[in-house]
Design an enzyme around this catalytic site. Structure first.
Site, PDB file in Angstrom:
ATOM      1  N   HIS A 266       0.077 -15.506 -36.558  1.00  0.00           N
ATOM      2  CA  HIS A 266       0.072 -15.319 -38.010  1.00  0.00           C
ATOM      3  C   HIS A 266       0.656 -16.571 -38.646  1.00  0.00           C
ATOM      4  CE1 HIS A 266      -0.179 -13.349 -41.809  1.00  0.00           C
ATOM      5  NE2 HIS A 266       1.108 -13.433 -42.028  1.00  0.00           N
TER       6      HIS A 266
ATOM      7  N   HIS B 252       0.768 -15.494 -48.178  1.00  0.00           N
ATOM      8  CA  HIS B 252      -0.078 -15.286 -46.999  1.00  0.00           C
ATOM      9  C   HIS B 252      -1.070 -14.170 -47.238  1.00  0.00           C
ATOM     10  CE1 HIS B 252       2.626 -11.885 -45.200  1.00  0.00           C
ATOM     11  NE2 HIS B 252       2.724 -11.941 -46.504  1.00  0.00           N
TER      12      HIS B 252
ATOM     13  N   CYS C 120      -5.426 -14.765 -42.465  1.00  0.00           N
ATOM     14  CA  CYS C 120      -4.215 -15.564 -42.627  1.00  0.00           C
ATOM     15  C   CYS C 120      -4.462 -17.056 -42.459  1.00  0.00           C
ATOM     16  CB  CYS C 120      -3.124 -15.085 -41.666  1.00  0.00           C
ATOM     17  SG  CYS C 120      -3.497 -15.324 -39.918  1.00  0.00           S
TER      18      CYS C 120
END
Length: 376
Positions: free
Chosen positions: A309, A321, A261
């Site tokens: 994240h 993402h 990520c």
């Protein structure tokens, strides 16, 4: 990742122990046999495991960054130490020449006696001046030798300390890597034990949760429905991210073929000419924060209380993402994970006067953000 299952993507805190625990009710099977367990309970376990995997991944990334910096420091100190040792060698050679000269002239008449016996006192005084200059040079040679020895010793100690730090970080990196691999094995063990019907139910339950979360976010008014153009660098970062759609997630990866990520977000902004911290925690800690109502394409949306994240805002309530293992870079609803907040890598960047959103490739939103379908 999408869904609260995605909330497990690049997530937070390596929890102590990832072993699945049986439910307290009599209807629940043993941990190794989830056949009779409710789908909602299985989803909770998977979310926890993915969250632990994400936390372990970001911990590994942070250690890798520190190790990279430490290796650079060790290399720099070693170069300085090499130069210092060369200088010390030259100083010792000069000192050796000085010692030979002093030995060879030790039997000569002293300058004072030569002055008294000289037929030309002025000439003798001139010679004395030369002798004094030579003495100063000899003193400088000795001082240079002493200084070179001290500098070399200090650099040698610093290089040794830096190398010890590098070795310690390398050992920590190995432990972080092992932690990620253990979490992934726990996930794989659970997923392989589920039937096709259970996997389908999990995917459907996740879609419902994501849709509900997105609806709640929009209804709250936290997102501004107006179109806000990105900066020049924000557009470049976003277009880079769009080009990566469909590429696999891989923990610790920064492209160009796979990403995690924060690897995707840092590379996207780096490609745009704006260096950005490597991990999601650093991005949250070090970049200027903005309210969700001021989001513009290219800004970073950070998730989970531990900031484990991160995604790039696409616009219209969507993000790009790298969800987590067994998924690919994709477009998901912004609320697919619990939002912590947003940051802007280029706070001084002026919005573009004209902006056309990038065209998404076919299937940009397809597939399970949670990896239920087991693409390996």
């Amino acid at each position: 990742m999408s869904g609260r299952f995605l909330r497990l993507v690049c997530t937070a805190a390596i929890a102590a122990g990832a072993a699945l625990s049986p439910a307290p009710t009599a209807a629940v099977a043993e941990p190794g046999d989830p056949g009779e367990r409710p789908v909602a309970e299985l989803l909770t376990d998977l979310q926890r495991l993915y969250r632990e995997t994400g936390q372990a991944t970001e911990t590994y990334n942070a250690t890798e960054e520190k190790l990279t910096d430490q290796r650079a420091e060790v290399a720099k100190l070693n170069r300085r130490l090499a130069r210092a040792r060369l200088s010390l060698h030259d100083s010792r050679s000069a000192a050796a020449r000085l010692a030979r000269q002093q030995y060879q002239s030790s039997t000569e008449i002293s300058p004072y006696v030569r002055l008294l016996l000289a037929r030309d006192p002025q000439h003798a005084l001139d010679q004395g001046h030369v002798i004094r200059q030579l003495s100063k040079r000899r003193a400088a040679t000795v001082n240079r030798l002493i200084g070179s020895e001290k500098k070399t010793d200090a650099l040698a100690r610093a290089a040794r300390k830096a190398l010890d730090g590098q070795l310690a970080l390398a050992e920590r990196q190995k432990k972080d890597r092992d932690a990620v691999q253990q979490r992934l094995e726990d996930v794989e063990e659970l997923l392989t034990s589920l039937s096709a019907d259970q996997l389908a139910e999990l995917a459907e339950l996740e879609k419902v949760e994501v849709a509900e979360a997105q609806e709640e976010l929009v209804a709250s008014g936290a997102l501004d429905s107006s179109v806000r153009p990105p900066s020049r660098q924000g557009e470049a970062a976003l277009r880079y991210a769009v080009e990566q759609i469909g590429k696999p997630y891989e923990w610790g990866a920064e492209g160009p073929d796979t990403y995690d990520c924060s690897g995707l977000t840092s590379e996207a902004w780096g490609h745009a000419g704006q260096p950005t911290p490597r991990t999601s925690q650093e991005q949250w800690d070090r970049l200027p924060r903005i309210p969700l109502s001021e989001l513009r394409p290219g800004d970073l949306v950070v998730y989970f209380p531990e900031a484990t994240h991160v995604a790039l805002y696409l616009g219209d309530g969507m993000v790009i993402h790298a969800p987590r293992p067994d998924t690919t870079v994709k477009v998901s609803p912004l609320a697919a994970n619990p939002v912590l907040g947003a940051v802007r890598p280029d706070p001084a960047g002026e919005p573009l006067r004209q902006y056309t959103p990038p065209k998404l490739p076919p299937g940009a939103t397809d597939g399970s953000d949670e990896g239920y379908e087991g693409e390996s």
